[in-house]
Design an enzyme around this catalytic site. Structure first.
Site, PDB file in Angstrom:
ATOM      1  N   GLU A   1       0.839  -1.203   0.000  1.00  0.00           N
ATOM      2  CA  GLU A   1       0.000   0.000   0.000  1.00  0.00           C
ATOM      3  C   GLU A   1       0.871   1.248   0.000  1.00  0.00           C
ATOM      4  O   GLU A   1       1.633   1.497   0.934  1.00  0.00           O
ATOM      5  CB  GLU A   1      -0.900   0.002   1.244  1.00  0.00           C
ATOM      6  CG  GLU A   1      -1.729   1.270   1.401  1.00  0.00           C
ATOM      7  CD  GLU A   1      -2.473   1.334   2.729  1.00  0.00           C
ATOM      8  OE1 GLU A   1      -3.055   2.402   3.009  1.00  0.00           O
ATOM      9  OE2 GLU A   1      -2.470   0.345   3.469  1.00  0.00           O
TER      10      GLU A   1
ATOM     11  N   ASP B   1      -1.394  -1.133   5.626  1.00  0.00           N
ATOM     12  CA  ASP B   1      -1.310  -0.557   6.963  1.00  0.00           C
ATOM     13  C   ASP B   1      -2.247  -1.287   7.929  1.00  0.00           C
ATOM     14  O   ASP B   1      -3.283  -1.828   7.527  1.00  0.00           O
ATOM     15  CB  ASP B   1      -1.684   0.930   6.949  1.00  0.00           C
ATOM     16  CG  ASP B   1      -0.662   1.769   6.196  1.00  0.00           C
ATOM     17  OD1 ASP B   1       0.459   1.268   5.984  1.00  0.00           O
ATOM     18  OD2 ASP B   1      -0.992   2.913   5.826  1.00  0.00           O
TER      19      ASP B   1
ATOM     20  N   ASP C   1      -4.610  -0.436   9.787  1.00  0.00           N
ATOM     21  CA  ASP C   1      -5.699   0.477  10.134  1.00  0.00           C
ATOM     22  C   ASP C   1      -6.910   0.155   9.270  1.00  0.00           C
ATOM     23  O   ASP C   1      -6.924  -0.836   8.519  1.00  0.00           O
ATOM     24  CB  ASP C   1      -5.259   1.934   9.981  1.00  0.00           C
ATOM     25  CG  ASP C   1      -4.788   2.264   8.551  1.00  0.00           C
ATOM     26  OD1 ASP C   1      -5.046   1.445   7.629  1.00  0.00           O
ATOM     27  OD2 ASP C   1      -4.170   3.326   8.359  1.00  0.00           O
TER      28      ASP C   1
ATOM     29  N   ASP D   1      -8.194   1.767   6.631  1.00  0.00           N
ATOM     30  CA  ASP D   1      -7.920   1.831   5.192  1.00  0.00           C
ATOM     31  C   ASP D   1      -7.156   0.602   4.717  1.00  0.00           C
ATOM     32  O   ASP D   1      -7.403   0.075   3.626  1.00  0.00           O
ATOM     33  CB  ASP D   1      -7.122   3.097   4.865  1.00  0.00           C
ATOM     34  CG  ASP D   1      -8.008   4.342   4.857  1.00  0.00           C
ATOM     35  OD1 ASP D   1      -9.230   4.175   4.668  1.00  0.00           O
ATOM     36  OD2 ASP D   1      -7.492   5.455   5.039  1.00  0.00           O
TER      37      ASP D   1
END
Length: 658
Positions: free
Chosen positions: A430, A506, A508, A510
């Site tokens: 990413e 990541d 998180d 997203d």
């Protein structure tokens, strides 16, 4: 009948209840072998600390087992805080033991099999009866536990023992917790034999009670140590070069490791594959772990340097670790101050620092040995080069199948050098920032990087013919080297360029969304990759924990935590080891881009230390239908109302990352 959910619904498991409620979380339940091993390991820890010279195990006809050692004896005085005899605490209290706080002068053991502190407490919880006799300070003390540790007799002095000391434990495993109530004799003999190998000067005995009441006795001693044991494992097979056995441990002036940390080893190369064995603080690690990775890394570097020094490598041949270590058979015994295992059964070592520790201890001594035994070194080199040539020849056969109609690879793809499908890995990363770190962190021989800008298009309802209109999906498909296909087809995967495809995003919301979009793409349009086990998800940590040094024996170290729960577990463990909370620095990664290449390599890319989850499809038509239904609900464009209802019903199960 409708069930109520109120204060009375909550139950608190006390004492040893959690073990009896869920025994599989604490030990193996196929047989009582592991709960007996916990007692044997305690005796072996006494011997490892230099306080015992005999370990005696007896198998009785009634299914019970007696373990006796001549160590210091478990302390019998009252614990300063709990006001309970320490020997009773050891057998009745989880997370209590003499192996925490491994600072100088503040622990009973410098090296031991782990820090869980639940060993013999689990043995007691899953036994109908446990009898303990302690010889200590001139007196014989006895205590009995029954009904899974629920009943405890008074600790009594039953006699005098002069200058003798030691502990005797007799265990009656409870058959209701195990598939088979008997301790497997062959497995027990292997364990005891290995203790004799790993404990020079310690005599290990096994008595087996026969039907007529007599005892069949077996004794193990290995004057040649690990080398003799390896020769026994090899049987009639002869090695291509003499067995190399040695050991090396850190001294008091070592800046990286505590005094006494290191390893002993014996290894050799054979024409046919043979099983290897490894141990950490005498605990058998049947599933391997980071200490084995360190051994292979150290051996590979030493052999590669030897080959380069003697100019033995043919032009165009690139040596890989499996070429050198594929036919190597070893017995490895590592000593690590604070070992971290995967699970309570301790079958696999997870300590990241063990890779550097063992490889550093092995490499230089073995390189010196190779140059002192040049003919042996050349024999090892020739076997390694033959393996490399065979691997490259096999890879060339695969490449010929891929030559026709190969598309131009994406410009942002940083490809790997190897063409071996079993070794190659493609990381879908990413963001360009993380992609840059990943390029510096990768092993350029076997790892390729494809950075993704933004989120991949939701491809659930896109027709296969229109997939390549999206640039990101086009680049992924071309990099993989295969065409889209449906679940019913048996696609041609001969053009596949990577054996593993690792999604790295990541930690998180997203990042989770990107994982979902990519899994949607593969499940809908490349299902064979999931079906055949090619897809993985990297598990980058959320937290970095910097632990300060504690004297010469405890150098500073860096740990990583996957989530809040793991962070709390590490904090608890560090507190028990004597680290003040205000001395421990905790940093939170906002994303992969915040990690430097070394951190990214260690936590997400190096096969020896990373954490990745394999992606697999549930088997069966019913499971397949359920999966399709869920994907339709979550990814279908016309399912907005259904998604809202599903989120209202399931929303309380999500943990908000605020």
């Amino acid at each position: 009948m409708k069930q109520t959910y109120d204060e009375s619904s909550f139950r608190v498991l006390k004492g040893l209840e959690p073990v009896r409620e869920r025994p599989g979380m604490y030990t193996r339940t196929d047989s009582p072998a592991h709960i007996v091993q916990e007692v044997i390991d305690n005796a072996a820890d006494e011997a490892l600390a230099g306080n015992a010279k005999h370990i005696h195990v007896a198998l009785h006809r009634d299914g019970s087992v007696t373990i006796t050692d001549d160590g210091r004896g478990i302390p019998v005085g009252l614990h300063a805080e709990e006001k309970v005899p320490v020997v009773v605490l050891a057998f009745t209290r989880l997370h209590a033991g003499g192996k925490f706080n491994k600072r100088e002068g503040n622990t009973a053991y410098a090296f031991s099999g782990g820090l869980h502190g639940v060993g013999v407490a689990v043995t007691n919880a899953l036994s109908t009866r446990v009898e303990v006799e302690v010889r200590r300070e001139g007196k014989v003390h006895a205590v009995t536990f029954s009904e899974g540790g629920e009943k405890v007799s008074a600790l009594e002095v039953t006699g005098s023992c002069g200058r003798q000391s030691g502990t005797r434990v007799r265990v009656w495993p409870d058959p209701k917790y195990f598939d088979s109530p008997k301790v497997p004799q062959a497995e027990l003999e292997r364990l005891l034999r290995s203790k004799a190998v790993l404990l020079p000067g310690v005599k290990v005995l096994l008595d087996i009670e026969q039907a007529d009441g007599s005892m069949l006795s077996k004794t193990w001693t290995y004057p040649q140590g690990l080398a003799g044991y390896l020769a026994e494992l090899a049987g009639e097979q002869l090695p291509v070069a003499p067995v190399y056995a040695s050991e090396k441990y850190a001294g008091g002036d070592d800046e990286s490791f505590a005094e006494g940390e290191g390893a002993a080893w014996a290894f050799a190369w054979f024409a046919e594959a043979l099983p290897s064995e490894s141990y950490v603080n005498l605990i058998p690690t049947v599933a391997g772990g980071t200490h084995e990775s360190g051994l292979r890394a150290g051996v590979f570097e030493a052999v590669r340097t030897f080959i380069e020094h003697h100019a033995l490598l043919p032009r165009g041949v690139k040596l890989q670790q499996d070429d050198v270590c594929g036919r190597m058979v070893f017995v490895l015994s590592a000593r690590i101050l604070d070992p971290q295992f995967q699970g309570q059964v301790k079958e696999k070592l997870n300590s990241r620092e063990a890779v550097k520790l063992v490889s550093g201890m092995v490499r230089d001594p073995f390189e010196i040995w190779l140059n002192q035994h040049v003919e042996a070194g050349k024999a090892i080199a020739e076997m390694s080069i033959r393996q490399a040539l065979a691997r490259q020849k096999n890879a060339q056969k695969v490449e010929k199948k891929k030559q026709s109609g190969v598309a131009v690879l994406p410009g942002k793809l940083t490809d790997c050098e190897s063409t071996d499908l079993l070794e190659n890995e493609l990381f879908l990363v990413e963001g360009d920032s993380a992609g840059g770190s990943a390029k510096m962190a990768r092993n350029k021989e076997t790892q390729a990087i494809l950075p993704l800008r933004g989120k991949v298009q939701n491809s659930w309802e896109i027709e296969a013919g229109r997939l390549f209109a999206n640039a990101e999906i086009h680049d992924i498909a071309v990099a993989l080297g295969i065409d889209p296909h449906d679940a019913a087809a048996e696609p041609d995967l001969s053009g596949l360029r990577y054996g593993k495809l690792v999604i790295m995003s990541d930690a998180d919301v997203d990042g989770a969304h990107i994982q979902t979009l990519l899994l949607t793409l593969f499940y809908r349009h490349f299902p064979a990759l999931i079906r055949r086990g090619h897809i993985y998800i990297a598990q980058p940590p959320l937290y970095r924990i910097d632990v300060p040094a504690q004297g010469k024996k405890r150098p500073a170290k860096r740990l990583y935590a996957l989530d809040d729960g793991e962070l709390e577990a590490i904090r608890d463990r560090l507190a028990k080891e004597g680290f003040a909370p205000d001395k421990i620095e905790v940093g939170r990664f906002k994303g992969l881009g915040e990690m430097n290449p070394e951190q990214l390599r260690e936590t997400a890319m190096d096969p020896a230390t990373r954490r990745v989850l394999p992606v697999a499809e549930r088997l069966g038509e019913e499971a397949h239908a359920e999966t399709l239904k869920l994907f339709n609900l979550l990814m279908g464009k016309g399912e907005a109302s259904g998604r809202r209802a599903w989120m209202e019903a399931k929303g309380h199960l999500a943990e908000a990352d605020i």
